[in-house]
Write an enzyme that holds these catalytic residues in place. Structure first.
Site, PDB file in Angstrom:
ATOM      1  CG  ASP A 152      -2.341  -0.417   0.846  1.00 23.43           C
ATOM      2  OD1 ASP A 152      -2.552  -0.733  -0.343  1.00 23.43           O
ATOM      3  OD2 ASP A 152      -3.218  -0.420   1.723  1.00 23.43           O
TER       4      ASP A 152
ATOM      5  CG  ASP B  86      -8.006  -8.875  13.192  1.00 23.34           C
ATOM      6  OD1 ASP B  86      -8.934  -8.273  13.780  1.00 23.34           O
ATOM      7  OD2 ASP B  86      -6.809  -8.679  13.440  1.00 23.34           O
TER       8      ASP B  86
END
Lengths: 262, 784
Positions: free
Chosen positions: B173, B317
Site C-alpha cells: 500500500d 480480523d
C-alpha cells in the site's frame, strides 16, 4: 580382521591422504590398524614420517615372504605400515605376477593380520583398475571409492554403481561405500555435486571430507592431519568417517571385539 | 429411543437439577457472620484439597466452586450492601458495584471459554502433492522497512510446499519502487492498488480479486513463517469442507515492553501468551476461534461468500471471523508456533495498538453484536461476546484502582457492611478465583499480572472505549510501528502521568489512613475498616508502581534480535583452513559461534561461515567482530539476495525454531511467587529514580577522584545523573512529594474538621483487591 580397500577410478583424489588419516583416527578409536600401500608411487609412508630416501618396502620381498607380518613397520602414532618401497621394473612385474593369482596369493600373506581380532587392514591402491585392486577386490570386506566433489564424479558414480569398477561386489550383489573428498560448500558446483552424491548413495556415503588447507600442510610436515591439526574441520570429518567405519565393522561382524577397545 | 438412553438422559437431567439446586442454595442462603466465615474457610480448604490432583475434571470442579463463591458474593453485594447515606457515597458505591458485576461477568464467561482447551493435533497432508490445495500467500505492508518485509517474503517463498501450488504476493500500500524491484528479484508477485481505502482490509480485499488460489494465507509483514507452516496447516482444510479459517499463534521472539523493561521480565511469559495458549484453544472447543490478522490460513470461497474482509471496523480480523461464523462456517486453532515476529518495541506503541483493538472490538459489539443474528450456537455467541466484553476493562480497572480513596481521602461509604463481613464474603470469592485461574492459565500468565497489564492500559482506554461505545463510527486505523531502535534508556514520564497521579493519590490515602490510626480519637475510626482500605490501597499501589516501572524503557541497541540455536557451522579462513563450530545464537545480522578451545585464531582472517538452511548447507560471507573461541561473534557481510533468503530460513525458518520456547513455561507459578515477583518489579520504579535498574555500575567520567572513595550518597547521585536527565528525576520526585503534601493537608483538614467525619464511615470500605483478580479471569487480549 576386516580388509578395507580404498580406491578410485581417477587419480589425484586424495586416496593416500585419506587412507593415512583414517588409519590414525581408527587407531585413536582403539583399533589396531595395518595400512598397506599397493601404489607404486610409494607415498603412504610419507604421512608416517618415513625418510624420503629410505627405499624399504614389501614389494621387493612380497612374493617370497609367506607372511607379510614379518615385514611390518610401526609409526610413532601407532599405525602399522607396509610401505610399497622402491623397486625395479622387474621386481614390480614379479609382484604383479603374484598378485594376478588373486586371493590365493594374497590371503596367506595377510592371514596373520586378518586373524587378529581387533585389527583392521586398510589397503591403499593406485588409481584405476590395477592387478592389486583385482586381488584385493576378491577378499575385501569393505570397498570404499573416493570421489572428489566435482563434475567428473557425476560421470564416475554411475560406473561404479553398475559394478564396472569393483567387480567382486557387483558379482555378489553388494554395494560399495563412498567417501567424498575436498567438499567446499562455498562453491556452487561442489555443493550441487555433494548433494547429488548424497542423494544417490544415501547412507553408503561414509564420509564427506571438507576442503581444508590443513591437509596440504600436514603432508608437507610428514604428519597425518589428525596429528598436525587435530581441530580443523577436515580432521573432524576424518574422525566422523572413522567412527562410521568402526560402527559398520562392529555391526557387520559380531566376532569383532565388542568391548575392551583401548 | 431405547430405554437405556432414556434412563441415561433422565439420570443426567436429575443430576443436573440436583446440582443446580445445591448451587442455588449455596448462592442465596443468608448466613450470619460466623457461619459465613466457616463456610468460606471450609470451601477454600476444599479447593486446596481438590487442587492437589491435576486431573482435568477437577479443574472444572475448582472453576464451579469459584463460580458459586463469586456468585454468592455478587448476590450478597446486590441484596445487602447497596444502601448509601450520601450522594458521593452512592456515586462511588454504585460505580464500584457495577465494576464488580462486570468483572464477575467476565469471570463467568472466561471460565466457560477456557475451561477445556481443545489442543487440536496436526492433520497431516496426504495424497499426491500435485493435488494439494493451491495457496495464495498475502504479505500486506504499508510503511514498514524493506529489511523487515523482505525476511517475511523470502521465508514465505522458502516454505515446504509443492512449487507450483503456492504463490507469494507482496501487497504494497506504500507503492514503493524498491519493493517492486525486490519482489521481482526474489520471485514474489507485487500487487498495488489505486487507493488506500479501508487500510489493511481493503488491501487484502483488492488482492483477493487479482488472485485465485483455493486457500489464502496471511502474514503481517513482520511475521516470518517457518518452512513447515503450510505442511502443518493445510491438512485441516481437506478434513473439513466448512472450515473457513485456521489460526496459529503469534509468537514474538523479541521481548515485549514488560519483559524488557522489568527486572523480573526474563521469567515473565509474553503478554500475548495467555490469549494464544489458553483463550484461543478454549475458543476452538466451541468452534469460536477468531482471526487475529496474521499467521492464518483461510478458505477463499468462505471469504468470497462473506464479500471479502470486513471493512466496517478497525479490527477487521475478528470481525471477518465473526461474519463468516454467522454464515455457518467453521474456524480452527492450531497451537503450534509456526512463525515469529517482533513484539512492539515501546510501551507507547503497545498502548496505541491496544487502543485500536479496544476500539475495534467495541465497534463490533455495537455494530454487529454476536448475541443476535446469524447461525451461531449459544457457546459461540458467548465466546465472541466475552472477547468484546474483555476490552471494556478500562473503566472498571480505574474504578478498582481508585476505590479505596473514597474512604481513605473522602470518608465515603461505598459498601455498607463491616470490614469483617466484607472479608468473609469477598475473601472466598477472591481466593477461589485466584486458585482456579492459576490452575487454568497460571503457566501463561502469573497471578496478579493481568492487573498490571490492565493497569498500564486502563487510563488510556477509558475514553476511546466509551466514545466508541456511544458512537461506533468514530476512529480510524493506525499502523503499529515496529522494528525501531531505542538508543538510550529513558523514562517515559509523559506517558505515565495518569498512573503517577493515581499513585500519588494512593500514597496520600495510605499516609492519611495511617495517621488516622495514630490519632484514632480525632477521627473516630473503625480500625478494621481502615486496615482493609489501607491494605487494598497498598495492593493497588504495588500494581500501579509495576505499571509505571514498565515505562522505564530499557535501551534496545541491536537492530536484529538474536535467536538461541545450536547448529553445526563451518568457519572458513583466508589461509584455506577451516574449522567446525557450534552456533550459540544467531540473527539476520550476525552469529555467535563456539570453536574448539585450542584452535588458534590469531593471525587468521575469517571469510565465510556455513550453516544448515533447510535440507542443505549454505555459506555466508562474514567477519569477526569480537570474542574468543568460547564465543566468537561474527557479523555477516554484504551478501546476495539468494544467500539472504537462505539466511532467513536458517535463522527463522527452521521448522522447530520456536517450539522449544513453550517448554520453558510449563509449570504454573505459585500465587505467592508471583506476588514476590510483583514486589520486585514494582520496586523497579524506585531503581529508576536512583538510576540503577538493569544497568551496570560505572565510575563517572566527569569525576577524577576514585568513586570508591566517595560516600554512597555521592556515588548514587553520580550514577543517577549519568543515566537519567534531571527533568525525569524531578518529575518523579515531584509527583511523590505531591502525594505526601496532599496526604498531609488532608490530615490537617481532617483534624480541623474532625467533627464532620461521619462515624458511619466505620461501616464503609471496599472489597479489598476484590475485583482485580476477577477482572483478569480471561483477558481476550489479542484480537488483531
Amino acid at each position: 580382521m576386516p580388509l578395507i580397500v580404498v580406491s578410485s577410478p581417477k587419480g589425484g583424489v586424495g586416496k593416500t591422504t585419506l587412507t593415512a588419516n583414517l588409519s590414525v583416527a581408527l587407531v585413536q578409536a582403539g583399533w589396531r590398524v595395518v595400512a598397506i600401500d599397493f601404489d607404486v608411487q610409494n607415498e603412504l609412508r610419507l604421512h608416517f614420517g618415513m625418510p624420503l630416501g629410505d627405499p624399504y618396502g614389501f614389494a621387493r620381498h612380497g612374493v617370497d615372504t609367506q607372511d607379510w607380518s614379518s615385514l611390518l613397520l610401526q609409526a610413532s602414532n601407532g599405525v602399522y605400515v607396509l610401505p610399497y618401497g622402491e623397486v625395479s621394473v622387474a621386481e614390480r612385474l614379479r609382484l604383479e605376477g603374484g598378485l594376478a593369482g588373486g586371493r590365493n596369493f594374497l590371503e596367506p600373506r595377510l592371514r596373520t593380520f586378518l586373524n587378529e581380532r581387533d585389527c583392521i587392514v586398510i589397503a591403499d591402491t593406485a588409481p584405476g583398475p590395477t592387478v592389486a585392486l583385482g586381488a584385493l577386490d576378491e577378499m575385501a570386506d569393505m570397498r570404499i571409492a573416493v570421489l572428489l566433489a566435482d563434475a567428473t564424479s557425476l560421470a564416475l558414480l554411475p560406473q561404479i554403481e553398475r559394478g564396472a569398477f569393483f567387480h567382486a561386489s557387483a558379482a555378489r550383489g553388494e554395494n560399495c561405500w563412498y567417501m567424498l573428498n575436498q567438499v567446499d560448500s562455498r562453491r556452487r558446483l561442489n555443493r550441487d555435486v555433494t548433494a547429488f552424491v548424497e542423494g544417490k548413495v544415501g547412507n553408503r556415503l561414509v564420509g564427506a571430507i571438507r576442503e581444508d588447507e590443513a591437509f596440504a600442510e600436514s603432508i608437507a610436515c610428514q604428519h597425518s592431519v589428525v596429528d598436525h591439526a587435530p581441530l580443523s574441520a577436515g580432521t573432524q570429518d576424518v574422525f566422523s568417517a572413522a567412527e562410521v567405519i568402526g560402527n559398520l565393522i562392529l555391526s557387520v561382524s559380531p566376532r569383532k571385539r565388542q568391548a575392551g577397545l583401548l | 429411543m431405547n430405554q437405556n438412553t432414556f434412563l441415561a438422559r433422565f439420570g443426567r437431567l436429575v443430576a443436573f437439577a440436583a446440582a443446580g439446586f445445591v448451587f442455588y442454595f449455596a448462592i442465596i442462603t443468608p448466613l450470619d457472620l460466623k457461619s459465613q466465615i466457616i463456610f468460606g474457610v471450609a470451601s477454600i480448604i476444599a479447593a486446596f484439597i481438590i487442587s492437589r490432583s491435576s486431573a482435568r475434571q477437577l479443574t472444572i470442579a475448582l472453576a464451579i466452586l469459584s463460580l458459586v463463591m463469586s456468585t454468592r458474593y455478587i448476590y450478597w453485594r446486590t441484596t445487602e450492601t447497596l444502601h448509601f447515606q450520601s450522594f458521593p457515597g452512592a456515586f462511588f458505591g454504585t460505580g464500584l458495584y457495577l465494576a464488580e458485576v462486570y468483572a464477575w461477568l467476565v469471570l463467568v464467561f472466561g471460565y466457560f471459554q477456557t475451561m477445556w482447551p481443545l489442543e487440536r493435533p496436526v492433520r497431516p497432508l496426504t495424497g499426491d502433492p500435485e493435488y494439494w490445495p493451491t495457496v495464495d500467500v498475502f504479505v500486506p505492508t504499508y510503511n514498514e522497512s524493506l529489511t523487515l518485509v523482505s525476511s517475511t517474503v523470502m521465508a514465505a517463498l522458502k516454505m515446504d510446499y509443492p512449487a507450483g501450488r503456492f504463490r507469494v504476493h507482496l501487497l504494497d500500500d506504500g507503492r514503493r519502487e524498491e519493493f517492486r524491484e525486490f519482489a521481482e528479484a526474489v520471485g514474489a508477485n507485487y500487487i498495488i492498488r489505486p487507493d488506500n481505502l479501508h487500510a489493511k482490509a481493503g488491501n487484502l480485499n483488492h488482492a483477493l480479486m487479482v488472485s485465485d488460489a483455493e486457500l489464502i494465507c496471511i502474514f503481517d509483514c513482520d511475521h516470518v513463517p517457518t518452512r513447515a507452516f503450510l505442511q502443518l496447516t493445510v491438512g485441516w482444510f481437506l478434513e473439513d469442507d466448512k472450515l473457513a479459517l485456521l489460526q496459529t499463534p503469534h509468537y514474538f521472539y523479541s521481548p515485549d515492553p514488560f519483559q524488557r523493561n522489568l527486572e523480573t521480565g526474563d521469567d515473565l511469559p509474553g503478554e500475548g501468551e495467555l490469549f494464544y495458549s489458553s483463550v484461543q484453544s478454549g475458543n476452538d472447543l466451541w468452534n469460536a476461534t477468531f482471526f487475529c490478522g496474521s499467521c492464518a490460513l483461510m478458505r477463499r470461497s468462505a471469504l468470497e461468500e462473506n464479500g471479502g474482509f470486513a471493512v466496517e471496523t478497525v479490527t477487521e480480523d475478528a470481525h471477518t471471523a465473526l461474519e463468516m461464523q454467522k454464515r455457518g462456517w467453521n474456524t480452527a486453532y492450531l497451537n503450534i508456533r509456526l512463525s515469529a515476529g517482533l513484539a512492539t518495541e515501546r510501551l507507547s506503541l503497545h498502548i496505541s495498538q491496544r487502543i485500536r483493538w479496544a476500539r475495534g472490538m467495541t465497534q463490533i459489539l455495537r455494530m454487529d453484536n454476536p448475541l443476535w443474528g446469524g447461525k451461531l450456537s449459544v457457546a459461540q455467541r458467548l465466546c465472541y461476546l466475552n472477547a468484546m466484553l474483555h476490552f471494556q476493562f478500562a473503566l472498571p480497572r480505574v474504578v478498582f484502582l481508585t476505590s479505596p480513596l473514597a474512604y481513605l481521602l473522602f470518608g465515603q461509604n461505598i459498601i455498607s457492611a463491616t470490614a469483617l463481613t466484607i472479608l468473609a464474603y469477598a475473601g472466598p470469592h477472591l481466593v477461589h478465583a485466584a486458585i482456579a485461574n492459576a490452575r487454568i492459565q497460571g503457566k501463561y500468565r502469573p497471578t496478579f499480572w493481568g492487573e498490571v497489564y490492565e493497569a498500564v492500559l486502563a487510563f488510556y482506554l477509558v475514553w476511546p472505549t466509551l466514545v466508541t461505545l456511544f458512537d461506533p463510527k468514530r476512529g480510524k486505523f493506525n499502523v503499529t510501528d515496529k522494528g525501531g531502535l531505542l538508543t538510550e534508556d529513558y523514562f517515559d514520564l509523559h506517558l505515565m502521568r495518569p498512573h503517577l497521579i493515581a499513585a500519588a493519590l494512593l500514597v496520600a490515602g495510605i499516609i492519611f489512613g495511617l495517621s488516622k490510626m495514630i490519632w484514632p480519637d480525632t477521627f473516630q475510626i473503625s480500625l478494621d475498616t481502615l486496615l482493609l482500605n489501607v491494605g487494598w490501597a497498598v495492593f493497588n499501589l504495588l500494581i500501579l508502581l509495576t505499571a509505571i516501572a514498565v515505562a522505564r524503557e530499557t535501551k534496545q541497541v541491536r537492530m536484529q534480535v538474536r535467536v538461541r540455536a545450536e547448529l553445526p557451522a563451518t568457519l572458513y579462513f583466508a589461509d584455506g583452513h577451516t574449522v567446525s563450530g557450534t552456533t550459540q545464537n544467531l540473527s539476520m545480522g550476525g552469529v555467535s559461534v563456539m570453536v574448539p578451545e585450542s584452535f588458534s585464531l590469531t593471525g587468521r582472517e575469517l571469510t565465510d561461515i556455513d550453516l544448515p538452511s533447510g535440507a542443505v548447507t549454505a555459506v555466508y560471507p562474514a567477519e569477526v567482530v569480537s570474542g574468543s573461541n568460547a564465543g566468537l561473534r561474527l557479523r555477516f557481510r554484504e551478501m546476495s539476495l539468494e544467500a539472504r533468503a537462505n539466511l532467513v530460513r536458517t535463522v527463522m525458518g527452521r521448522a522447530d525454531a520456536w517450539v522449544s520456547g513453550t517448554e520453558l513455561e510449563l509449570e504454573p507459578e505459585p500465587v505467592l511467587d508471583s506476588f514476590t515477583g510483583l514486589l520486585k518489579s514494582s520496586s523497579n520504579v524506585f531503581k529508576a529514580t536512583i538510576g540503577k535498574g538493569k544497568m551496570r555500575l560505572q565510575p563517572a567520567e566527569s569525576f577524577n577522584s576514585n568513586p570508591d572513595q566517595l560516600g554512597w550518597w555521592a556515588r548514587l547521585k553520580i550514577m543517577r545523573s549519568r543515566f537519567f536527565p534531571e527533568r525525569v528525576i524531578g518529575g518523579v520526585r515531584a509527583v511523590f512529594l505531591l502525594g505526601v503534601i496532599i496526604g498531609g493537608l488532608t490530615i490537617v483538614a481532617g483534624r480541623v474538621f474532625a467533627a464532620d467525619f461521619d462515624p458511619a464511615a466505620a461501616f464503609s470500605g471496599g472489597p479489598g483487591g476484590a475485583a482485580p483478580n476477577v477482572g483478569a479471569a480471561a483477558p481476550q487480549s489479542d484480537p488483531p
